[in-house]
Design a protein around this motif. Sequence first.
Motif, PDB file in Angstrom:
ATOM      1  N   ARG A 435       0.752  -1.288  -0.101  1.00  0.00           N
ATOM      2  CA  ARG A 435       0.052   0.159   0.034  1.00  0.00           C
ATOM      3  C   ARG A 435       0.619   1.172  -0.140  1.00  0.00           C
ATOM      4  NH1 ARG A 435      -3.447  -3.209   3.624  1.00  0.00           N
ATOM      5  NH2 ARG A 435      -2.456  -2.128   5.364  1.00  0.00           N
ATOM      6  N   ALA A 436       1.978   1.306   0.782  1.00  0.00           N
ATOM      7  CA  ALA A 436       2.805   2.472   0.862  1.00  0.00           C
ATOM      8  C   ALA A 436       3.495   2.545  -0.583  1.00  0.00           C
ATOM      9  CB  ALA A 436       3.875   2.327   2.014  1.00  0.00           C
ATOM     10  N   GLN A 437       4.056   1.590  -1.046  1.00  0.00           N
ATOM     11  CA  GLN A 437       4.693   1.405  -2.368  1.00  0.00           C
ATOM     12  C   GLN A 437       3.442   2.069  -3.445  1.00  0.00           C
ATOM     13  OE1 GLN A 437       8.171   0.612  -3.402  1.00  0.00           O
ATOM     14  NE2 GLN A 437       7.275   1.714  -5.311  1.00  0.00           N
ATOM     15  N   GLU A 438       2.395   1.754  -3.294  1.00  0.00           N
ATOM     16  CA  GLU A 438       1.237   2.070  -4.459  1.00  0.00           C
ATOM     17  C   GLU A 438       1.061   3.456  -4.272  1.00  0.00           C
ATOM     18  OE1 GLU A 438      -3.023   0.922  -6.251  1.00  0.00           O
ATOM     19  OE2 GLU A 438      -2.245   0.091  -4.473  1.00  0.00           O
ATOM     20  N   LEU A 439       0.978   4.171  -3.297  1.00  0.00           N
ATOM     21  CA  LEU A 439       0.603   5.430  -3.005  1.00  0.00           C
ATOM     22  C   LEU A 439       1.751   6.149  -3.381  1.00  0.00           C
ATOM     23  CD1 LEU A 439      -1.270   7.628  -2.079  1.00  0.00           C
ATOM     24  CD2 LEU A 439      -0.350   7.522   0.248  1.00  0.00           C
ATOM     25  N   ALA A 440       3.009   5.855  -3.212  1.00  0.00           N
ATOM     26  CA  ALA A 440       4.174   6.555  -3.509  1.00  0.00           C
ATOM     27  C   ALA A 440       4.510   6.954  -4.899  1.00  0.00           C
ATOM     28  CB  ALA A 440       5.520   6.072  -2.827  1.00  0.00           C
ATOM     29  N   SER A 441       4.102   5.644  -5.559  1.00  0.00           N
ATOM     30  CA  SER A 441       4.223   5.505  -7.114  1.00  0.00           C
ATOM     31  C   SER A 441       3.267   6.486  -7.736  1.00  0.00           C
ATOM     32  CB  SER A 441       3.795   3.976  -7.552  1.00  0.00           C
ATOM     33  OG  SER A 441       3.751   4.277  -9.179  1.00  0.00           O
ATOM     34  N   GLN A 442       2.049   6.573  -7.199  1.00  0.00           N
ATOM     35  CA  GLN A 442       0.928   7.477  -7.766  1.00  0.00           C
ATOM     36  C   GLN A 442       1.167   8.950  -7.395  1.00  0.00           C
ATOM     37  OE1 GLN A 442      -3.201   6.392  -6.483  1.00  0.00           O
ATOM     38  NE2 GLN A 442      -2.888   4.040  -7.445  1.00  0.00           N
ATOM     39  N   ILE A 443       1.764   9.168  -6.351  1.00  0.00           N
ATOM     40  CA  ILE A 443       2.141  10.682  -6.206  1.00  0.00           C
ATOM     41  C   ILE A 443       3.361  11.416  -6.675  1.00  0.00           C
ATOM     42  CG2 ILE A 443       0.621  10.779  -4.103  1.00  0.00           C
ATOM     43  CD1 ILE A 443       3.039  10.775  -2.335  1.00  0.00           C
ATOM     44  N   LEU A 552      -8.935  11.531   3.079  1.00  0.00           N
ATOM     45  CA  LEU A 552      -8.544  10.734   2.018  1.00  0.00           C
ATOM     46  C   LEU A 552      -9.669  10.121   0.998  1.00  0.00           C
ATOM     47  CD1 LEU A 552      -6.118   8.168   4.106  1.00  0.00           C
ATOM     48  CD2 LEU A 552      -5.750  10.198   2.840  1.00  0.00           C
ATOM     49  N   SER A 553     -10.858  10.019   1.572  1.00  0.00           N
ATOM     50  CA  SER A 553     -11.832   9.557   0.247  1.00  0.00           C
ATOM     51  C   SER A 553     -12.030  10.815  -0.351  1.00  0.00           C
ATOM     52  CB  SER A 553     -13.125   9.506   1.211  1.00  0.00           C
ATOM     53  OG  SER A 553     -13.068   8.434   2.175  1.00  0.00           O
ATOM     54  N   TYR A 554     -11.945  12.050  -0.023  1.00  0.00           N
ATOM     55  CA  TYR A 554     -11.874  13.113  -0.904  1.00  0.00           C
ATOM     56  C   TYR A 554     -10.939  13.305  -2.032  1.00  0.00           C
ATOM     57  CZ  TYR A 554     -10.808  18.068  -1.699  1.00  0.00           C
ATOM     58  OH  TYR A 554     -10.281  19.442  -2.230  1.00  0.00           O
ATOM     59  N   CYS A 555      -9.764  12.853  -1.368  1.00  0.00           N
ATOM     60  CA  CYS A 555      -8.545  12.672  -2.345  1.00  0.00           C
ATOM     61  C   CYS A 555      -8.587  11.823  -3.402  1.00  0.00           C
ATOM     62  CB  CYS A 555      -7.134  12.596  -1.425  1.00  0.00           C
ATOM     63  SG  CYS A 555      -6.777  13.970  -0.320  1.00  0.00           S
ATOM     64  N   VAL A 556      -9.437  10.672  -3.050  1.00  0.00           N
ATOM     65  CA  VAL A 556      -9.446   9.620  -4.165  1.00  0.00           C
ATOM     66  C   VAL A 556     -10.297  10.032  -5.334  1.00  0.00           C
ATOM     67  CG1 VAL A 556     -10.768   7.479  -4.678  1.00  0.00           C
ATOM     68  CG2 VAL A 556      -9.591   7.567  -2.514  1.00  0.00           C
ATOM     69  N   ASP A 557     -11.115  10.990  -5.155  1.00  0.00           N
ATOM     70  CA  ASP A 557     -12.104  11.736  -6.327  1.00  0.00           C
ATOM     71  C   ASP A 557     -11.099  12.676  -6.598  1.00  0.00           C
ATOM     72  OD1 ASP A 557     -13.908   9.784  -5.835  1.00  0.00           O
ATOM     73  OD2 ASP A 557     -14.905  11.062  -4.345  1.00  0.00           O
ATOM     74  N   LYS A 558     -10.650  13.562  -5.936  1.00  0.00           N
ATOM     75  CA  LYS A 558      -9.906  14.789  -6.295  1.00  0.00           C
ATOM     76  C   LYS A 558      -8.749  14.648  -7.199  1.00  0.00           C
ATOM     77  CE  LYS A 558      -8.291  19.601  -5.203  1.00  0.00           C
ATOM     78  NZ  LYS A 558      -8.364  20.607  -4.241  1.00  0.00           N
ATOM     79  N   TYR A 559      -7.842  13.579  -6.731  1.00  0.00           N
ATOM     80  CA  TYR A 559      -6.554  13.328  -7.504  1.00  0.00           C
ATOM     81  C   TYR A 559      -6.446  11.955  -7.760  1.00  0.00           C
ATOM     82  CZ  TYR A 559      -5.212  17.442  -4.845  1.00  0.00           C
ATOM     83  OH  TYR A 559      -5.144  18.869  -4.249  1.00  0.00           O
ATOM     84  N   GLN A 560      -7.605  11.436  -7.735  1.00  0.00           N
ATOM     85  CA  GLN A 560      -7.485  10.052  -8.565  1.00  0.00           C
ATOM     86  C   GLN A 560      -6.229   9.073  -7.790  1.00  0.00           C
ATOM     87  OE1 GLN A 560     -10.023   9.128 -10.817  1.00  0.00           O
ATOM     88  NE2 GLN A 560     -10.623  11.010  -9.997  1.00  0.00           N
ATOM     89  N   LEU A 561      -6.116   9.313  -6.737  1.00  0.00           N
ATOM     90  CA  LEU A 561      -5.446   8.156  -5.971  1.00  0.00           C
ATOM     91  C   LEU A 561      -5.866   7.106  -5.390  1.00  0.00           C
ATOM     92  CD1 LEU A 561      -3.526  11.116  -3.953  1.00  0.00           C
ATOM     93  CD2 LEU A 561      -2.774  10.129  -6.187  1.00  0.00           C
ATOM     94  N   THR A 562      -6.018   6.175  -6.534  1.00  0.00           N
ATOM     95  CA  THR A 562      -6.880   4.951  -6.013  1.00  0.00           C
ATOM     96  C   THR A 562      -6.157   3.946  -5.016  1.00  0.00           C
ATOM     97  OG1 THR A 562      -5.626   3.885  -7.876  1.00  0.00           O
ATOM     98  CG2 THR A 562      -7.770   4.829  -8.279  1.00  0.00           C
ATOM     99  N   ALA A 563      -4.977   4.264  -4.748  1.00  0.00           N
ATOM    100  CA  ALA A 563      -4.117   3.471  -3.671  1.00  0.00           C
ATOM    101  C   ALA A 563      -4.750   3.763  -2.318  1.00  0.00           C
ATOM    102  CB  ALA A 563      -2.794   3.710  -3.650  1.00  0.00           C
ATOM    103  N   LEU A 564      -5.536   4.815  -2.169  1.00  0.00           N
ATOM    104  CA  LEU A 564      -6.121   5.181  -0.829  1.00  0.00           C
ATOM    105  C   LEU A 564      -7.305   4.265  -0.500  1.00  0.00           C
ATOM    106  CD1 LEU A 564      -5.976   8.989  -1.120  1.00  0.00           C
ATOM    107  CD2 LEU A 564      -4.540   7.751   0.083  1.00  0.00           C
TER     108      LEU A 564
END
Length: 707
Positions: A435-443, A552-564
């Motif tokens: 999960r940490a690796q995926e989020l780091a990759s997306q940002i 974080l739910s808001y960031c999923v939609d705003k920034y398309q950070l699906t790892a969240l």
Amino acid sequence: MGRKVTLATCSLNQWALDFEGNLERILKSVEIAKTKGAKYRLGPELEICGYGCADHYYESDTLLHSFEVLRKLLESPVTQDIIFSFFHNINEKKYLSSPGCRKVLLIRPKMTLANVGVHRELRWFSPWNQTRQVEEYFLPRMIQEVTGQETVPFGDCVLSTKDTCIGSEVCEELWSPNSPHINMSLDGVEIFTNGSASHHELRKANQRVNLVTSATTKCGGIYLYANQRGCDGDRVYYDGCAMIGINGDTVAQGAQFSLEDVEVITATLDLEDVRSYRGEECHPHLATGLKPCHRVKVDFSLSSSGDIFLPTHEPIDWSYHTDGSNAPLDKFPYEDNEVRTVLMLINLPLVMPQAGFLLPLSGGVDSSSTACIVYSMCVQICRAVDVGNSQVLADVRRVVGDEAYSPKDPKELCGRIFTTCYMSSENSSTDTRNRAQELASQIGSSHLSINIDLAVKGILGIFSAVTGMFPKFRVNGGSHRENLALQNVQARVRMVLAYLFAQLCLWARGKPGGLLVLGSAILTGYFTKYDCSSADINPIGGVSKTDLKSFLSYCVDKYQLTALRGILAAPPTAELEPLTDGQVSQTDEADMGMTYSELSVIGRLRKISKCGPFSMFCKLIHMWRDALSPAEVAEKVKRFFRMYSINRHKMTTVTPSYHAEVYSPDDNRFDLRPFLYNTRWSWQFRAIDGQVPTTEKAPGLDALQKP
């Protein structure tokens, strides 16, 4: 004689003790105001020295340098031909500067001091409590040499020009139940000014706007509100929101959050609109027996004789920060909190010269929230650069150490200034690592994977060599004390490694500079003292777990950070005890004996509602009646206060965090409570225990029992 006046107010990014920078920003605001045709300019509270000087107010240097800046302002050609209201650490001054005439007109001291929450004004200042009384204040020689004045009126007075009358409130006075604008309006004052240093809290802007609006709704008049913007060197953030209103309407609004150091708003308004409004709405009989304001007369006009064709500003609707859907103000304003925190983060590498940030990223909600805030910062920086903000571009280039650099997109910028690291141990799960690796990759952060087992075993080896003992986890037959020590050593090793990598990882890549360590401990106090919650700054320290999940739910939609999504679905865990068949066996909520949602309610009752153990129990048996019996509520309350008193000492070392709202753990800054308690709470708990059987037998028992 004309009747239309053009007035200016501003938001300035002033810093404590930054006399040179503060002077530049003040002069720039005056220049902009004059360019827009204003004859009067209002600035924020304590704009010369900065509001957050704290105990520096005791130092004679602070007062000396403030007067030196005042002299520079008086001597500057920029400040001619305008009435300029500014704020000094002997309180508000107004002066008129015109060809051949530079003059301090009056000093209006603050009469109500802010002394609750984060404010301690009574520690350094005394309020002026002599209503309608004025004395003569002897100006220092350096000011006398410029103005030719020896003394100036000091006290509860107003300024009378040839065409109107101007009165002042200072910040807290607007919030007072006896605000000065009431009696001033009854005495004919038409323009009210308020230079403020009002910090941001979630949902506070709405209160401010309502207060300013109601001030002129009741009695008519024009109201100018100025405010600080930025950090000012402390843990609060000043969000600007300069505004101008007339007769209950807002006619000009400044930005609530902005990357601009200087923002000036102006409005052209008709004084006759004030007079006609008062003629119908006000009650002149209320002024009977009221002692008139002392008027300081000045041979100057805010209006001009040829203003008949000058258009006036029309009312506007105030625009608040929301989650993008104009959500009600009782909902967590995700964008509001995000933007405020982002703007504060942007300032940090500039005042603590570093090349970016490092964050221990665990793959949980807390550290992921901090990571999302940094990513959002990169988004906003790129937007500012795209619209031509040269100051932001210069700041970014200074941070990355490249004068030719221009950010291409948020992910690319994130990779330049943000390093994340997953610090695994033999107790870490593959799920959290992924999960940490995926989020780091997306940002786009520069991500490191660090195994801490070698360091932990080395430290335990030292202990074993000295004592001949080797501690074991509880699942391996160890005691509670051994189990706790083995968890804490892992957490503290992570803090040491975080600072080591922050100082040297750029050096290892052949790049200059170091990194600021970001923390991610929240309000609960559920962390190890001096572990990786210890950092240079903690962006989420004033926010509850419930609000972070919504963010974080808001960031999923705003920034398309699906790892969240996976991070939100996972149970919160410190991962400090051995895994069971490769799966996490330890969870935060099981360790605490309550859910984060329950803890948020309890914490607010303790801090905001001022509840002790017994009064908290009395409230919760009603609030939680659908889920818990009185006996279960009693057990949770007692467990909270036992753990609170055991862990309270941690707050004395808590990483500085942004003051987001009135529920804050910030020790000796906002939460002034002891850190040593009798952890038995014998009297209080006995009162609860005595009430439980009475409550269970009381009429209406069904309403207090869980289904």
